[in-house]
Design an enzyme around this catalytic site. Structure first.
Site, PDB file in Angstrom:
ATOM      1  N   SER A 135       0.866  -1.178   0.000  1.00  0.00           N
ATOM      2  CA  SER A 135       0.000   0.000   0.000  1.00  0.00           C
ATOM      3  C   SER A 135       0.904   1.230   0.000  1.00  0.00           C
ATOM      4  O   SER A 135       1.701   1.401   0.917  1.00  0.00           O
ATOM      5  CB  SER A 135      -0.872  -0.021   1.260  1.00  0.00           C
ATOM      6  OG  SER A 135      -1.595   1.187   1.381  1.00  0.00           O
ATOM      7  N   LYS A 161      -1.066  -0.949  -4.421  1.00  0.00           N
ATOM      8  CA  LYS A 161      -2.240  -0.130  -4.082  1.00  0.00           C
ATOM      9  C   LYS A 161      -1.778   1.294  -3.849  1.00  0.00           C
ATOM     10  O   LYS A 161      -0.776   1.523  -3.180  1.00  0.00           O
ATOM     11  CB  LYS A 161      -2.894  -0.710  -2.828  1.00  0.00           C
ATOM     12  CG  LYS A 161      -3.747   0.241  -1.992  1.00  0.00           C
ATOM     13  CD  LYS A 161      -4.511  -0.547  -0.936  1.00  0.00           C
ATOM     14  CE  LYS A 161      -4.655   0.223   0.361  1.00  0.00           C
ATOM     15  NZ  LYS A 161      -5.329  -0.570   1.401  1.00  0.00           N
ATOM     16  N   LYS A 163      -2.831   5.188  -2.646  1.00  0.00           N
ATOM     17  CA  LYS A 163      -3.783   6.048  -1.949  1.00  0.00           C
ATOM     18  C   LYS A 163      -4.123   7.228  -2.841  1.00  0.00           C
ATOM     19  O   LYS A 163      -3.225   7.804  -3.489  1.00  0.00           O
ATOM     20  CB  LYS A 163      -3.159   6.555  -0.642  1.00  0.00           C
ATOM     21  CG  LYS A 163      -2.887   5.465   0.375  1.00  0.00           C
ATOM     22  CD  LYS A 163      -4.171   4.997   1.038  1.00  0.00           C
ATOM     23  CE  LYS A 163      -3.860   4.093   2.217  1.00  0.00           C
ATOM     24  NZ  LYS A 163      -5.092   3.561   2.821  1.00  0.00           N
ATOM     25  N   ASP A 188      -7.059   3.243  -3.131  1.00  0.00           N
ATOM     26  CA  ASP A 188      -7.780   3.350  -1.861  1.00  0.00           C
ATOM     27  C   ASP A 188      -8.066   4.814  -1.583  1.00  0.00           C
ATOM     28  O   ASP A 188      -7.142   5.623  -1.433  1.00  0.00           O
ATOM     29  CB  ASP A 188      -6.929   2.742  -0.734  1.00  0.00           C
ATOM     30  CG  ASP A 188      -7.689   2.641   0.593  1.00  0.00           C
ATOM     31  OD1 ASP A 188      -8.853   3.103   0.651  1.00  0.00           O
ATOM     32  OD2 ASP A 188      -7.125   2.094   1.565  1.00  0.00           O
ATOM     33  N   GLU A 213     -10.968   0.802  -3.547  1.00  0.00           N
ATOM     34  CA  GLU A 213     -11.239   0.569  -2.124  1.00  0.00           C
ATOM     35  C   GLU A 213     -11.890   1.793  -1.486  1.00  0.00           C
ATOM     36  O   GLU A 213     -11.397   2.912  -1.609  1.00  0.00           O
ATOM     37  CB  GLU A 213      -9.899   0.232  -1.446  1.00  0.00           C
ATOM     38  CG  GLU A 213     -10.017  -0.217   0.001  1.00  0.00           C
ATOM     39  CD  GLU A 213      -8.651  -0.653   0.564  1.00  0.00           C
ATOM     40  OE1 GLU A 213      -7.741  -1.028  -0.219  1.00  0.00           O
ATOM     41  OE2 GLU A 213      -8.487  -0.597   1.791  1.00  0.00           O
ATOM     42  N   ASP A 238     -13.831  -1.250   2.896  1.00  0.00           N
ATOM     43  CA  ASP A 238     -12.931  -1.347   4.046  1.00  0.00           C
ATOM     44  C   ASP A 238     -13.692  -0.764   5.243  1.00  0.00           C
ATOM     45  O   ASP A 238     -14.394  -1.491   5.977  1.00  0.00           O
ATOM     46  CB  ASP A 238     -11.629  -0.573   3.723  1.00  0.00           C
ATOM     47  CG  ASP A 238     -10.651  -0.456   4.881  1.00  0.00           C
ATOM     48  OD1 ASP A 238     -11.026  -0.742   6.027  1.00  0.00           O
ATOM     49  OD2 ASP A 238      -9.490  -0.039   4.670  1.00  0.00           O
ATOM     50  N   LYS A 262     -10.301  -6.276   8.125  1.00  0.00           N
ATOM     51  CA  LYS A 262      -9.322  -5.974   9.174  1.00  0.00           C
ATOM     52  C   LYS A 262      -9.968  -6.472  10.454  1.00  0.00           C
ATOM     53  O   LYS A 262     -11.025  -5.962  10.848  1.00  0.00           O
ATOM     54  CB  LYS A 262      -9.081  -4.467   9.274  1.00  0.00           C
ATOM     55  CG  LYS A 262      -8.420  -3.868   8.046  1.00  0.00           C
ATOM     56  CD  LYS A 262      -8.240  -2.367   8.187  1.00  0.00           C
ATOM     57  CE  LYS A 262      -7.599  -1.807   6.927  1.00  0.00           C
ATOM     58  NZ  LYS A 262      -7.629  -0.337   6.891  1.00  0.00           N
ATOM     59  N   GLY A 290      -4.512  -3.841   6.292  1.00  0.00           N
ATOM     60  CA  GLY A 290      -3.503  -3.493   7.286  1.00  0.00           C
ATOM     61  C   GLY A 290      -3.773  -2.147   7.909  1.00  0.00           C
ATOM     62  O   GLY A 290      -4.501  -1.314   7.353  1.00  0.00           O
TER      63      GLY A 290
HETATM   64  O1  OSB Z   1      -7.308   2.071   4.479  1.00  0.00           O
HETATM   65  O2  OSB Z   1      -6.190   0.333   4.243  1.00  0.00           O
HETATM   66  C1  OSB Z   1      -6.309   1.424   4.742  1.00  0.00           C
HETATM   67  C2  OSB Z   1      -3.166   2.407   6.649  1.00  0.00           C
HETATM   68  C3  OSB Z   1      -3.715   3.132   7.686  1.00  0.00           C
HETATM   69  C4  OSB Z   1      -5.076   3.291   7.739  1.00  0.00           C
HETATM   70  C5  OSB Z   1      -5.891   2.744   6.754  1.00  0.00           C
HETATM   71  C6  OSB Z   1      -5.348   2.017   5.723  1.00  0.00           C
HETATM   72  C7  OSB Z   1      -3.955   1.876   5.656  1.00  0.00           C
HETATM   73  C8  OSB Z   1      -3.248   1.190   4.587  1.00  0.00           C
HETATM   74  C9  OSB Z   1      -1.928   0.572   4.932  1.00  0.00           C
HETATM   75  O3  OSB Z   1      -3.627   1.176   3.453  1.00  0.00           O
HETATM   76  C10 OSB Z   1      -1.962  -0.907   4.924  1.00  0.00           C
HETATM   77  C11 OSB Z   1      -0.741  -1.508   5.565  1.00  0.00           C
HETATM   78  O4  OSB Z   1       0.245  -1.746   4.868  1.00  0.00           O
HETATM   79  O5  OSB Z   1      -0.753  -1.744   6.796  1.00  0.00           O
HETATM   80 MG    MG Z   2      -8.395   0.966   3.104  1.00  0.00          MG
END
Ligand code: OSB
Ligand code: MG
Length: 370
Positions: A135, A161, A163, A188, A213, A238, A262, A290
């Site tokens: 990510s 992925k 952001k 995401d 996402e 999510d 999660k 994550g």
């Molecule tokens: O939305 O998936 C998410 C990190 C912090 C808060 C939300 C998210 C994330 C990530 C990181 O996308 C995922 C990871 O590598 O832990």
């Molecule tokens: Mg997410």
């Protein structure tokens, strides 16, 4: 198991590189580690909350309060058979799932120790090895993002992925696709858009994304259903999925085609396994999301990802070094040359211990409740 004592340890450790999402720019991991003492054994859990309630309504301050003043009094000096009974005992507390999950996770660890079984075996995991994706945060410039993509592709990550946030979305993605026409790519949005942005998401249909996402707000499964009908790219929820009931409703409404589970966001592994099973019955593939967790949470995520319906998609369980110079397990979590993670079980010799010295170095406060 009798619950004798609970320690709540607040730790802070810097990220190797700032991690920017639509809701904040993280520079350090501020986390709570819980230590549950039971009949001579100790089980650890990691609370996945952040320094502020930006991703969901909880943060480390609220979790500390809820664990200390609500959850601990409800379970201390009592015999708790296991995670299911724990969830029943704390059901009177509305929401606060990240707080509940941290203790619930520690109870799974205690149960594994008592029965001499791995978490994988307790959960009913079937895979020996799981696939990993990365990510990537929002970067100040497109070249800076491309450099990051290149770095993690070279390490073998199975899915990239990215952001996004309003103003840093379609142009960035088109540029990424131009450079990498064939990679498995996802985005995401962390809830930062509304249905007014529907044309933007229609335009993303040209980019061959594996999924989009959480484009819309956490409580917007109705609007997500409208959006999913208007676009071909699968939506992956999510933030919106916090229980087996929200998952059922999202599936019935057609709000998504994929779910990121999660276990922390859903109150723990017990509830999350039910979501996994429901999705399996409904042909909704799932993957493990994550929260930039430290090693204790990261290792539990590996075990959870061994359940059968997690087999098709890559998980946000990167190598620890993707985020941290120092971590709290021995060994630290690292990927294989195939960019997978080996699931610890009784037979393969893969074991992670808690690095208590590392926790001591990162500790900023400790509350002892007994
Ligand atoms: O939305 O998936 C998410 C990190 C912090 C808060 C939300 C998210 C994330 C990530 C990181 O996308 C995922 C990871 O590598 O832990
Ligand atoms: Mg997410």
């Amino acid at each position: 198991m009798r619950i004798d004592r609970i320690d709540i340890i607040r730790v802070k450790t810097p990220f190797v590189h700032p991690f920017e999402t639509s809701f904040t720019r993280f520079v350090e991991r501020d986390a709570l580690i819980v230590k549950v003492y039971s009949e001579g054994l100790v089980g650890y859990g990691e609370c996945k909350a952040f320094y502020a309630p930006l991703y969901n309504p909880e943060d480390n301050g609220t979790c500390l309060h809820i664990i200390k003043n609500m959850i601990a009094p409800a379970i201390l000096h009592q015999d708790i058979v296991g995670p299911a009974e724990f969830m029943a005992k704390v059901a009177f507390i509305v929401g606060n799932r990240l707080a509940k999950a941290s203790i619930e996770n520690a109870l799974w660890e205690l149960q594994a120790q008592r029965e001499g079984k791995s978490l994988k075996t307790l959960l009913g995991g079937t895979q020996d090895e799981v696939k990993v994706g990365v990510s990537l945060g929002i970067e100040p410039t497109i070249p800076a993002l491309l450099e990051k993509i290149e770095k993690y592709l070279a390490e073998g990550y199975h899915r990239t992925k990215i952001k996004i946030k309003p103003g840093k979305d379609i142009e960035v993605l088109r540029e990424v696709r131009r450079h990498y026409p064939d990679i498995v790519l996802t985005v995401d949005a962390n809830s930062d858009y509304t249905l007014a942005d529907i044309e933007l998401f229609k335009a993303m249909d040209d980019l061959n994304l594996q999924y989009i996402e959480q484009p819309l707000a956490e409580d917007d499964i109705v609007d997500h259903a409208v959006l999913q009908k208007a676009i071909k790219t699968p939506i992956c929820l999510d933030e919106s999925i916090v229980s087996v009931d929200t998952a059922r409703k999202a599936i019935e409404l057609g709000s998504c085609k994929i779910i990121n589970i999660k276990s922390s966001r859903c109150g723990g592994l017990y509830e999350s396994k039910k979501i996994h099973d429901l999705c399996q019955k409904n042909n909704i593939p799932v993957w493990v999301g994550g929260m930039t967790e430290l090693g204790i949470g990261r290792v539990q995520n590996i075990s959870f990802a061994s359940l059968p319906n997690f087999a098709s998609l890559a998980h946000d369980i990167a190598a620890s070094k993707r985020y941290f110079a120092e971590d709290i397990t021995l060994p630290v979590v690292d990927i294989t040359p195939r960019c997978t993670l080996i699931v610890p079980d009784e037979t393969n010799g893969v074991r992670y211990e808690v690095d208590t010295k590392a926790i001591d170095r990162m500790m900023v406060s400790c509350d002892v409740i007994k």
